[in-house]
Design an enzyme around this catalytic site. Structure first.
Site, PDB file in Angstrom:
ATOM      1  N   TYR A  29      51.043  21.710  42.248  1.00 21.90           N
ATOM      2  CA  TYR A  29      49.866  22.428  42.735  1.00 21.90           C
ATOM      3  C   TYR A  29      49.881  23.878  42.210  1.00 21.90           C
ATOM      4  O   TYR A  29      50.873  24.601  42.391  1.00 21.90           O
ATOM      5  CB  TYR A  29      49.818  22.402  44.269  1.00 21.90           C
ATOM      6  CG  TYR A  29      48.668  23.235  44.786  1.00 21.90           C
ATOM      7  CD1 TYR A  29      47.352  22.811  44.632  1.00 21.90           C
ATOM      8  CD2 TYR A  29      48.898  24.474  45.366  1.00 21.90           C
ATOM      9  CE1 TYR A  29      46.300  23.592  45.050  1.00 21.90           C
ATOM     10  CE2 TYR A  29      47.841  25.264  45.800  1.00 21.90           C
ATOM     11  CZ  TYR A  29      46.554  24.818  45.637  1.00 21.90           C
ATOM     12  OH  TYR A  29      45.504  25.612  46.045  1.00 21.90           O
ATOM     13  N   HIS A  50      44.512  40.747  46.984  1.00 18.69           N
ATOM     14  CA  HIS A  50      43.930  39.404  46.927  1.00 18.69           C
ATOM     15  C   HIS A  50      42.410  39.567  46.965  1.00 18.69           C
ATOM     16  O   HIS A  50      41.768  39.270  47.962  1.00 18.69           O
ATOM     17  CB  HIS A  50      44.449  38.617  48.144  1.00 18.69           C
ATOM     18  CG  HIS A  50      44.157  37.159  48.104  1.00 18.69           C
ATOM     19  ND1 HIS A  50      44.088  36.390  49.240  1.00 18.69           N
ATOM     20  CD2 HIS A  50      43.929  36.321  47.082  1.00 18.69           C
ATOM     21  CE1 HIS A  50      43.823  35.139  48.911  1.00 18.69           C
ATOM     22  NE2 HIS A  50      43.717  35.075  47.610  1.00 18.69           N
ATOM     23  N   CYS A  94      36.514  31.356  53.224  1.00 17.19           N
ATOM     24  CA  CYS A  94      35.643  32.275  53.970  1.00 17.19           C
ATOM     25  C   CYS A  94      34.499  32.812  53.124  1.00 17.19           C
ATOM     26  O   CYS A  94      33.833  33.766  53.525  1.00 17.19           O
ATOM     27  CB  CYS A  94      36.448  33.445  54.514  1.00 17.19           C
ATOM     28  SG  CYS A  94      37.567  32.976  55.812  1.00 17.19           S
ATOM     29  N   LYS A 109      34.731  33.815  49.692  1.00 19.35           N
ATOM     30  CA  LYS A 109      35.088  34.819  48.689  1.00 19.35           C
ATOM     31  C   LYS A 109      34.463  34.502  47.318  1.00 19.35           C
ATOM     32  O   LYS A 109      33.742  35.325  46.747  1.00 19.35           O
ATOM     33  CB  LYS A 109      36.609  34.844  48.585  1.00 19.35           C
ATOM     34  CG  LYS A 109      37.178  35.920  47.712  1.00 19.35           C
ATOM     35  CD  LYS A 109      38.698  35.791  47.797  1.00 19.35           C
ATOM     36  CE  LYS A 109      39.438  36.700  46.887  1.00 19.35           C
ATOM     37  NZ  LYS A 109      40.781  36.147  46.627  1.00 19.35           N
ATOM     38  N   THR A 110      34.725  33.284  46.842  1.00 17.59           N
ATOM     39  CA  THR A 110      34.192  32.941  45.514  1.00 17.59           C
ATOM     40  C   THR A 110      32.667  32.900  45.527  1.00 17.59           C
ATOM     41  O   THR A 110      32.027  33.385  44.597  1.00 17.59           O
ATOM     42  CB  THR A 110      34.785  31.607  45.015  1.00 17.59           C
ATOM     43  OG1 THR A 110      36.203  31.735  45.007  1.00 17.59           O
ATOM     44  CG2 THR A 110      34.320  31.281  43.615  1.00 17.59           C
ATOM     45  N   ALA A 131      40.391  20.231  46.617  1.00 19.00           N
ATOM     46  CA  ALA A 131      40.207  19.896  45.197  1.00 19.00           C
ATOM     47  C   ALA A 131      39.614  21.118  44.494  1.00 19.00           C
ATOM     48  O   ALA A 131      38.856  21.884  45.103  1.00 19.00           O
ATOM     49  CB  ALA A 131      39.269  18.708  45.063  1.00 19.00           C
TER      50      ALA A 131
HETATM   51  C1  SPV Z   1      43.968  30.821  47.722  1.00 19.51           C
HETATM   52  O1  SPV Z   1      44.297  29.938  48.519  1.00 19.51           O
HETATM   53  O2  SPV Z   1      43.821  31.992  48.069  1.00 19.51           O
HETATM   54  C2  SPV Z   1      43.755  30.497  46.313  1.00 19.51           C
HETATM   55  C3  SPV Z   1      44.224  29.222  45.816  1.00 19.51           C
HETATM   56  O3  SPV Z   1      43.259  31.309  45.596  1.00 19.51           O
HETATM   57  S1  SPV Z   1      45.912  29.262  45.499  1.00 19.51           S
HETATM   58  O4  SPV Z   1      46.120  29.282  44.069  1.00 19.51           O
HETATM   59  O5  SPV Z   1      46.472  28.066  46.082  1.00 19.51           O
HETATM   60  O6  SPV Z   1      46.498  30.445  46.096  1.00 19.51           O
HETATM   61 MN    MN Z   2      43.444  33.272  46.469  1.00 19.93          MN
END
Ligand code: SPV
Ligand code: MN
Length: 623
Positions: free
Chosen positions: A218, A246, A270, A272-273, A383
């Site tokens: 992952y 972050h 929440c 963000k993207t 996913a």
């Molecule tokens: C997050 O969960 O904040 C992500 C995905 O951006 S991960 O790469 O799993 O951290």
């Molecule tokens: Mn992240």
């Protein structure tokens, strides 16, 4: 040192690629893990297109990825139980003199010993890939260089999409400093997913700036430059006086095509993207940003050049720009979706998913159960898709600007059904850092834990990655912009506010209006109402913006429902946050003073106006 090992394992001409760097530390690092992990061969990647192509092809040949119908698209599966970051087994290796209370730590000696044992021979029968990459744009004051060792072509392929290549920079700078990552997916099962999940480990060694990640695929665990690097970068930033966050970075357009940059931190799930991706604005990054002060100003870069985004609910209505990028030719890795006849399907996508196909559990059919007797969904809720930012129509022009972009505002958002209004601004920098950023909470969703509605404290949405004491991290934030004449403004947003009946009070597209409001505020073009928690929008301004941006008639009734201050909930929140910090060591006293003052303001207002107060009441009252 170790040249014989490298000679024996490097592909023809690839040892020269290493020796050409004139860097003993790199030779030592690669030789050391060539010896411990014992791969059959070693591939050293330069920045050439041919090398990138080699990795893409090999990911398919090895079965880690499979081609899909649309050209350039592939799918990769992580194992049934390898679908998220493994918080329990992600540990900081610390020496007795290091204090990191509240974080997941273990004795360094012990951790390194365990790791060396687990790594022994772990790459037998596989090829080790050696990658030279950069966090942030290359040749910039923000750049941090990195060397990744991995036996996973999927990880190497993802890193090619997500980060800037830097072999050339290493070659030009023999004394270069760099972060190091050692990853092995470990033994693979018939689906090419990591078999020994019980031995999954992510160990962070600050002293060597090295992260080890094993028996997992992952990306949040394995892609060294993503979350492993954020943990190392937070410590580096602490020493050097900048911030590793972050955060997304985006440009919001104001009048006359003026572009104003914001960064934003939200816990996972929440919005963000979907915020940095909204139509009409420009996306520069969606996950990790570095922020630095230069003179009187704050600048940010995106650490990445791609997105590893949640695919759930990506459909033409919600996310038209991502939808478009995921449906055209070009490089995309889909992970943990369902595949049937070369077509990927995910939760909340378009159309009905088929009743069978291949997914993260192997051959899947409707009703298939896991070992615990739980039904396996057709696609995992976590996913994802991996794409380059420049595959998006709204990718910002300054993505690779080594200077970074000028940050005028910072946005914090959580999932909050009953406390924060949809958008508001702090009184000043310290008030924002303390009552918004360091008070960030998010309610759990079924997607994150299975239980819903439990509030999780997550300061700056960065708690999972903090590698320094929480008190020090807050102090760094306070100090970062304290002496600036005009520090970035700090805003709170909440897309999840509900009424008593449990109905959402705002629409999916409303965030576009909140962004425009923040953009105008930053330029002092709109007034605001001073309330006990901060500055709230005025109705007439939102009305105009709703009409301009969404062509929507925004009623005073909606405004009142959304922006009435919920005093009991806000008081309870302050008390909750105070309680959390009282249990932690070395919290700056100003945090308690500021929370106490906020509570007093809220209590005074409650005595005067009752529990739920329309913003209009505060108008002209000073507070
Ligand atoms: C997050 O969960 O904040 C992500 C995905 O951006 S991960 O790469 O799993 O951290
Ligand atoms: Mn992240």
């Amino acid at each position: 040192m170790g040249l014989e090992i490298l000679e024996g394992k490097c592909l023809s001409g690839h040892l020269e690629r290493l020796t050409d760097l004139n860097n003993e530390k790199i030779l030592e690092f690669v030789a050391r893990y060539a010896e411990v992990c014992d791969p059959d061969s070693i591939f050293v990647r330069t920045d050439s297109k041919m090398d990138a192509e080699y990795i893409r092809k090999k990911a398919i040949e090895s079965g880690e990825e499979k081609s899909l119908k649309i050209r350039g698209h592939t799918v990769h599966f992580d194992g049934l139980y390898d679908q998220a970051r493994d918080k329990e087994n992600t540990k900081f290796l610390i020496t007795p003199d290091m204090k990191l209370s509240g974080l997941n730590c273990m004795d360094r000696e012990e951790g390194l010993k365990e790791m060396q044992q687990l790594l022994k021979g772990i790459m037998k029968g596989k090829q080790m890939l050696v990658l030279f990459l950069c966090l942030g744009p290359v040749n910039s004051e923000f750049s941090i260089y990195a060397v990744q060792l991995t036996d996973s072509c999927y990880v190497a392929h993802s890193e090619d999409i997500l980060y800037r290549p830097a072999y050339k920079i290493f070659k030009e700078n023999p004394d270069i400093e760099f972060f190091k990552y050692v990853h092995s997916a470990g033994q693979l099962d018939e689906n090419k997913t990591s078999k020994n999940i019980d031995k999954r480990r992510v160990y962070v060694d600050f002293l060597e700036n090295t992260v080890y990640s094993i028996n997992t695929q992952y990306a949040g665990n394995t892609v060294g430059l993503k979350k492993p690097s954020l943990r190392l970068a937070i410590r580096k930033a602490d020493k050097e006086g900048w911030l590793a966050e972050h955060m997304f970075v985006m440009g919001v357009f104001g009048p006359d095509k003026r572009k104003t940059y914001f960064t934003g931190a939200f816990p996972s799930f929440c919005g963000k993207t979907s915020t940095c991706m909204v139509e009409g604005e420009a996306i520069l990054g969606d996950d990790i940003a570095y922020l630095r002060r230069r003179g009187e100003k704050v600048y940010a870069v995106n650490v990445e050049r791609g997105i590893f985004g949640i695919i759930k609910d990506v459909n033409p209505e919600n996310d038209p720009l991502i939808w478009e990028a995921l449906n055209k030719e070009g490089e995309v890795i889909f992970t943990n979706v369902l595949v049937k006849d070369g077509i990927p399907f995910w939760q909340g996508g378009k159309g009905k998913p088929p009743e069978e196909g291949i997914n993260f559990s192997g051959k899947w059919y409707k009703g298939k159960l896991d070992a615990q007797g739980k039904e396996i969904p057709f696609a995992h809720l976590n996913a994802r898709y991996t794409i380059r930012l420049n595959a998006l129509r709204n990718c910002d022009s300054e993505l690779d600007n080594p200077e970074g972009v000028l940050v005028k505002g910072i946005i914090y958002g959580g999932r909050d059904s009953d406390t924060w209004p949809p958008v508001f601004e702090s009184f000043d920098w310290a008030h924002g850092v303390i009552t918004i950023a360091a008070s960030l909470e998010s309610e759990t969703t079924a997607a994150t834990t299975g239980k819903t509605g439990i509030r999780k404290f997550n300061l700056m949405a960065n708690l999972d990655f903090l590698s320094i004491p929480i008190g020090k991290y807050i102090k760094n934030h306070l100090d970062f912009a304290r002496c600036l004449k005009k520090p970035p403004r700090i805003f709170g947003v909440n897309y999840f506010l509900k009424d008593e009946g449990g109905n959402y009070l705002t629409g999916m597209l409303d965030k576009r209006v909140w962004l425009k409001w923040m953009e105008r505020r930053v330029h002092d073009e709109l007034g605001a109402i001073r309330t006990p928690i901060g500055l709230l929008p005025q109705y007439e301004d939102l009305r105009r913006l709703f009409s301009e941006v969404l062509d929507k008639d925004y009623s005073e009734k909606d405004y009142e429902k959304q922006f009435s201050l919920r005093l009991p909930e806000n008081i309870a929140k302050v008390e909750r946050i105070e309680e959390i910090y009282r249990k932690l060591p070395d919290i700056p006293p100003v945090l308690f003073e500021c929370l106490e003052a906020q509570k007093k303001r809220l209590q005074r207002a409650r005595e005067e106006y009752g529990d739920y107060v329309p913003p209009e009441i505060f108008r002209g009252k000073g507070e």
